[in-house]
Design a protein around this motif. Structure first.
Motif, PDB file in Angstrom:
ATOM      1  N   ILE A 142      12.503  67.137  46.575  1.00  0.00           N
ATOM      2  CA  ILE A 142      13.404  66.415  45.525  1.00  0.00           C
ATOM      3  C   ILE A 142      14.011  67.429  44.869  1.00  0.00           C
ATOM      4  CG2 ILE A 142      12.922  64.833  43.724  1.00  0.00           C
ATOM      5  CD1 ILE A 142      10.164  63.914  44.943  1.00  0.00           C
ATOM      6  N   PRO A 143      15.390  67.092  44.477  1.00  0.00           N
ATOM      7  CA  PRO A 143      16.103  68.115  43.536  1.00  0.00           C
ATOM      8  C   PRO A 143      15.816  67.742  42.180  1.00  0.00           C
ATOM      9  CG  PRO A 143      17.405  66.122  44.295  1.00  0.00           C
ATOM     10  CD  PRO A 143      16.104  66.037  45.164  1.00  0.00           C
ATOM     11  N   ILE A 144      15.642  68.867  41.358  1.00  0.00           N
ATOM     12  CA  ILE A 144      15.339  68.960  39.927  1.00  0.00           C
ATOM     13  C   ILE A 144      16.705  68.986  39.319  1.00  0.00           C
ATOM     14  CG2 ILE A 144      14.097  69.864  38.146  1.00  0.00           C
ATOM     15  CD1 ILE A 144      11.530  70.583  40.205  1.00  0.00           C
ATOM     16  N   ASP A 145      17.194  70.220  39.694  1.00  0.00           N
ATOM     17  CA  ASP A 145      18.644  70.479  39.275  1.00  0.00           C
ATOM     18  C   ASP A 145      19.447  71.165  40.281  1.00  0.00           C
ATOM     19  OD1 ASP A 145      17.780  73.274  39.311  1.00  0.00           O
ATOM     20  OD2 ASP A 145      17.028  73.284  37.136  1.00  0.00           O
ATOM     21  N   GLU A 146      20.449  71.917  40.064  1.00  0.00           N
ATOM     22  CA  GLU A 146      21.216  72.413  40.976  1.00  0.00           C
ATOM     23  C   GLU A 146      20.668  73.550  41.702  1.00  0.00           C
ATOM     24  OE1 GLU A 146      24.825  73.762  39.228  1.00  0.00           O
ATOM     25  OE2 GLU A 146      25.749  71.917  38.642  1.00  0.00           O
ATOM     26  N   TYR A 147      19.706  74.220  41.163  1.00  0.00           N
ATOM     27  CA  TYR A 147      19.096  75.303  41.920  1.00  0.00           C
ATOM     28  C   TYR A 147      17.254  75.231  41.946  1.00  0.00           C
ATOM     29  CZ  TYR A 147      23.848  76.978  41.440  1.00  0.00           C
ATOM     30  OH  TYR A 147      25.191  77.222  41.513  1.00  0.00           O
ATOM     31  N   GLU A 148      17.059  73.992  41.542  1.00  0.00           N
ATOM     32  CA  GLU A 148      15.471  73.952  41.940  1.00  0.00           C
ATOM     33  C   GLU A 148      14.895  72.843  42.821  1.00  0.00           C
ATOM     34  OE1 GLU A 148      13.441  76.247  37.963  1.00  0.00           O
ATOM     35  OE2 GLU A 148      13.843  74.126  37.907  1.00  0.00           O
ATOM     36  N   ILE A 149      14.311  72.924  43.385  1.00  0.00           N
ATOM     37  CA  ILE A 149      13.500  71.728  44.263  1.00  0.00           C
ATOM     38  C   ILE A 149      12.241  71.641  44.056  1.00  0.00           C
ATOM     39  CG2 ILE A 149      13.358  71.029  46.740  1.00  0.00           C
ATOM     40  CD1 ILE A 149      16.136  72.664  47.423  1.00  0.00           C
ATOM     41  N   LEU A 150      11.736  70.379  44.074  1.00  0.00           N
ATOM     42  CA  LEU A 150      10.523  70.038  44.081  1.00  0.00           C
ATOM     43  C   LEU A 150      10.094  69.871  45.450  1.00  0.00           C
ATOM     44  CD1 LEU A 150       7.636  69.514  42.665  1.00  0.00           C
ATOM     45  CD2 LEU A 150       8.415  67.152  42.534  1.00  0.00           C
ATOM     46  N   VAL A 151       9.007  70.606  45.819  1.00  0.00           N
ATOM     47  CA  VAL A 151       8.256  70.261  47.435  1.00  0.00           C
ATOM     48  C   VAL A 151       7.149  69.487  47.062  1.00  0.00           C
ATOM     49  CG1 VAL A 151       7.537  71.105  49.554  1.00  0.00           C
ATOM     50  CG2 VAL A 151       9.384  72.365  48.074  1.00  0.00           C
ATOM     51  N   VAL A 152       7.103  68.251  47.795  1.00  0.00           N
ATOM     52  CA  VAL A 152       5.792  67.489  47.706  1.00  0.00           C
ATOM     53  C   VAL A 152       5.173  67.476  48.913  1.00  0.00           C
ATOM     54  CG1 VAL A 152       4.959  65.380  47.039  1.00  0.00           C
ATOM     55  CG2 VAL A 152       6.732  66.029  45.888  1.00  0.00           C
ATOM     56  N   ILE A 153       4.000  68.061  48.997  1.00  0.00           N
ATOM     57  CA  ILE A 153       3.065  67.986  50.406  1.00  0.00           C
ATOM     58  C   ILE A 153       1.996  67.288  50.253  1.00  0.00           C
ATOM     59  CG2 ILE A 153       2.044  69.484  51.933  1.00  0.00           C
ATOM     60  CD1 ILE A 153       4.053  71.762  50.929  1.00  0.00           C
ATOM     61  N   VAL A 154       1.866  66.180  51.279  1.00  0.00           N
ATOM     62  CA  VAL A 154       0.662  65.330  51.290  1.00  0.00           C
ATOM     63  C   VAL A 154      -0.304  65.981  52.671  1.00  0.00           C
ATOM     64  CG1 VAL A 154      -0.309  63.040  51.196  1.00  0.00           C
ATOM     65  CG2 VAL A 154       1.682  63.432  50.084  1.00  0.00           C
ATOM     66  N   SER A 155      -1.518  66.223  52.507  1.00  0.00           N
ATOM     67  CA  SER A 155      -2.276  66.626  53.648  1.00  0.00           C
ATOM     68  C   SER A 155      -3.069  65.367  54.317  1.00  0.00           C
ATOM     69  CB  SER A 155      -3.246  67.781  53.363  1.00  0.00           C
ATOM     70  OG  SER A 155      -4.537  67.126  52.554  1.00  0.00           O
ATOM     71  N   ASP A 156      -3.557  65.407  55.211  1.00  0.00           N
ATOM     72  CA  ASP A 156      -4.199  64.270  55.957  1.00  0.00           C
ATOM     73  C   ASP A 156      -5.603  64.135  55.068  1.00  0.00           C
ATOM     74  OD1 ASP A 156      -5.414  66.567  56.600  1.00  0.00           O
ATOM     75  OD2 ASP A 156      -6.388  66.082  58.530  1.00  0.00           O
ATOM     76  N   SER A 157      -6.133  65.073  54.280  1.00  0.00           N
ATOM     77  CA  SER A 157      -7.217  64.456  53.484  1.00  0.00           C
ATOM     78  C   SER A 157      -6.779  63.633  52.236  1.00  0.00           C
ATOM     79  CB  SER A 157      -7.770  65.593  52.916  1.00  0.00           C
ATOM     80  OG  SER A 157      -7.168  66.693  52.497  1.00  0.00           O
ATOM     81  N   GLY A 158      -5.485  63.765  52.008  1.00  0.00           N
ATOM     82  CA  GLY A 158      -5.170  62.915  50.695  1.00  0.00           C
ATOM     83  C   GLY A 158      -4.608  63.756  49.480  1.00  0.00           C
ATOM     84  N   ILE A 159      -4.952  65.051  49.738  1.00  0.00           N
ATOM     85  CA  ILE A 159      -4.710  65.890  48.679  1.00  0.00           C
ATOM     86  C   ILE A 159      -3.190  66.126  48.564  1.00  0.00           C
ATOM     87  CG2 ILE A 159      -4.889  68.489  47.682  1.00  0.00           C
ATOM     88  CD1 ILE A 159      -7.805  68.378  49.102  1.00  0.00           C
ATOM     89  N   VAL A 160      -2.491  66.041  47.334  1.00  0.00           N
ATOM     90  CA  VAL A 160      -1.164  66.328  46.994  1.00  0.00           C
ATOM     91  C   VAL A 160      -0.861  67.646  46.365  1.00  0.00           C
ATOM     92  CG1 VAL A 160       1.075  65.326  46.023  1.00  0.00           C
ATOM     93  CG2 VAL A 160      -0.959  63.720  46.926  1.00  0.00           C
ATOM     94  N   LYS A 161       0.055  68.441  46.932  1.00  0.00           N
ATOM     95  CA  LYS A 161       0.277  69.798  46.210  1.00  0.00           C
ATOM     96  C   LYS A 161       2.044  69.598  45.904  1.00  0.00           C
ATOM     97  CE  LYS A 161      -3.497  71.802  46.877  1.00  0.00           C
ATOM     98  NZ  LYS A 161      -4.105  72.519  45.764  1.00  0.00           N
ATOM     99  N   ASN A 162       2.157  69.943  44.764  1.00  0.00           N
ATOM    100  CA  ASN A 162       3.594  70.017  44.044  1.00  0.00           C
ATOM    101  C   ASN A 162       3.782  71.362  43.804  1.00  0.00           C
ATOM    102  OD1 ASN A 162       3.699  67.161  44.364  1.00  0.00           O
ATOM    103  ND2 ASN A 162       2.603  67.132  42.274  1.00  0.00           N
TER     104      ASN A 162
END
Length: 345
Positions: A142-162
């Motif tokens: 997900i783009p935040i601004d021109e030079y920063e991206i948010l990576v959202v990762i969801v594991s099979d255990s349901g844990i979300v890492k941003n």
């Protein structure tokens, strides 16, 4: 292969040394065991066994002590003896005690180390259940601004890492979506190890124009899965090691305790080989210097046929192998039965 008489002499020395912790002489064996030969003959056999590498002679004693090679031969022969694995009365007793803490899996495993330590009088170790190596369920960029991206990762255990990371060149939203969809298609359901193989063999070939951005994202994905997979270790009876005279040596005792206190080392040694359901490593066979004077006997425990953890006993090489092999094996059998009954997926 040793002839029968040498084997009987060697077994007598090992059994005597396990119980006494004192170097063994020929007179001791002659008096304690009816081997049908003279003390002089036993002395000659002991000399031969020393030449063959099965016995060591301490500088301060005329007696001999078994070598790692001797213990390995002894253990390999024990493993062929069905008595080392069958004790139905003890099996039921262990199962009864295990069932007291069978509400949650972690409690069950922690209680298992307590039971194993109490039965054997050695130190018991276990790795908390790893139900499944964590895998990718979903990835979104997900783009935040021109030079920063948010990576959202969801594991099979349901844990979300941003995680937010910077890029050198702006990437249009539609291209970020293309990369997200591609990564989901290729990496969903993969573990850390499998992701590495997939990246090398497939991803870069098919998405070479986005190679730089993908190379930046992969460490973020791996770190997220590693955080989910933090392994917990249980230990009980750590101070039992001080009950053995060889560990009155402060250097040996410190070395042993430094190993037990180092979670990474314990995990490394326990996870070294999860293919064998039952494993025994003796003295110098251990890859970690701190426990080259110890033996480690471990068994795996499973869920739906998949290994999810390991439990075992560590103690001096002068270990009561018959007793420990029996205890670890019976505990693992009971543990697997309980897990199969109460914790099926």
């Amino acid at each position: 292969m040793l002839d029968e008489r040498k084997l009987r002499v060697l077994h007598a020395i090992i059994n005597s040394y396990i119980s006494s912790a004192e170097p063994i002489g020929s007179r001791t064996i002659s008096k304690k065991y009816d081997l049908g030969v003279s003390s002089a003959t036993i002395r000659n056999e002991m000399s031969d066994l020393e030449d063959l590498g099965y016995l060591n002679k301490p500088y301060t004693s005329a007696g001999r002590v078994p070598s790692d090679k001797a213990y390995r031969l002894y253990v390999d022969m024990l493993l062929k003896d069905p008595r080392a694995f069958i004790d139905m009365r003890k099996k039921q007793e262990i199962k009864k005690n295990l069932l007291k803490e069978a509400v949650e899996m972690d409690n069950l495993i922690e209680n298992s180390t307590k039971i194993l330590s109490k039965i054997t009088n050695y130190t018991a170790l276990a790795i908390a259940p790893q139900f499944k190596r964590s895998t990718i369920k979903h990835i979104q960029l997900i783009p935040i601004d021109e030079y920063e991206i948010l990576v959202v990762i969801v594991s099979d255990s349901g844990i979300v890492k941003n995680t937010i990371f910077r890029i050198d060149n702006q990437i249009p939203n539609d291209q970020l979506n293309i990369i997200s969809n591609f990564l989901n298609e290729k990496l969903k359901g993969l573990t850390i190890e499998e992701i590495g193989n997939e990246i090398d063999t497939v991803v870069f070939k098919e998405m070479y124009e986005y190679k730089n951005i993908i190379e930046s994202i992969i460490p973020v994905i791996n770190q997220s899965l590693e955080e989910v997979e933090n392994v917990e270790v249980f230990a009980d009876g750590v101070t039992n090691i001080f009950n053995f005279p060889e560990y009155s040596d402060v250097t040996k005792a410190r070395s042993f305790l430094s190993f037990i206190e180092d979670k990474d080392l314990v995990v490394d040694i326990l996870l070294k080989n999860t293919l064998d359901d039952f494993e025994i490593t003796i003295g110098g066979e251990n890859s970690i210097d701190e426990i080259k004077n110890c033996s480690l006997i471990t068994a795996t425990y499973k869920l739906d046929g998949d290994t999810i953890g390991k439990i075992g006993v560590i103690g001096p090489t002068r270990m009561d192998y018959f007793k420990v092999i029996n205890a670890v094996n019976l505990l693992a059998i009971n543990l697997n039965e309980i897990i199969g009954k109460f914790f099926m997926k």
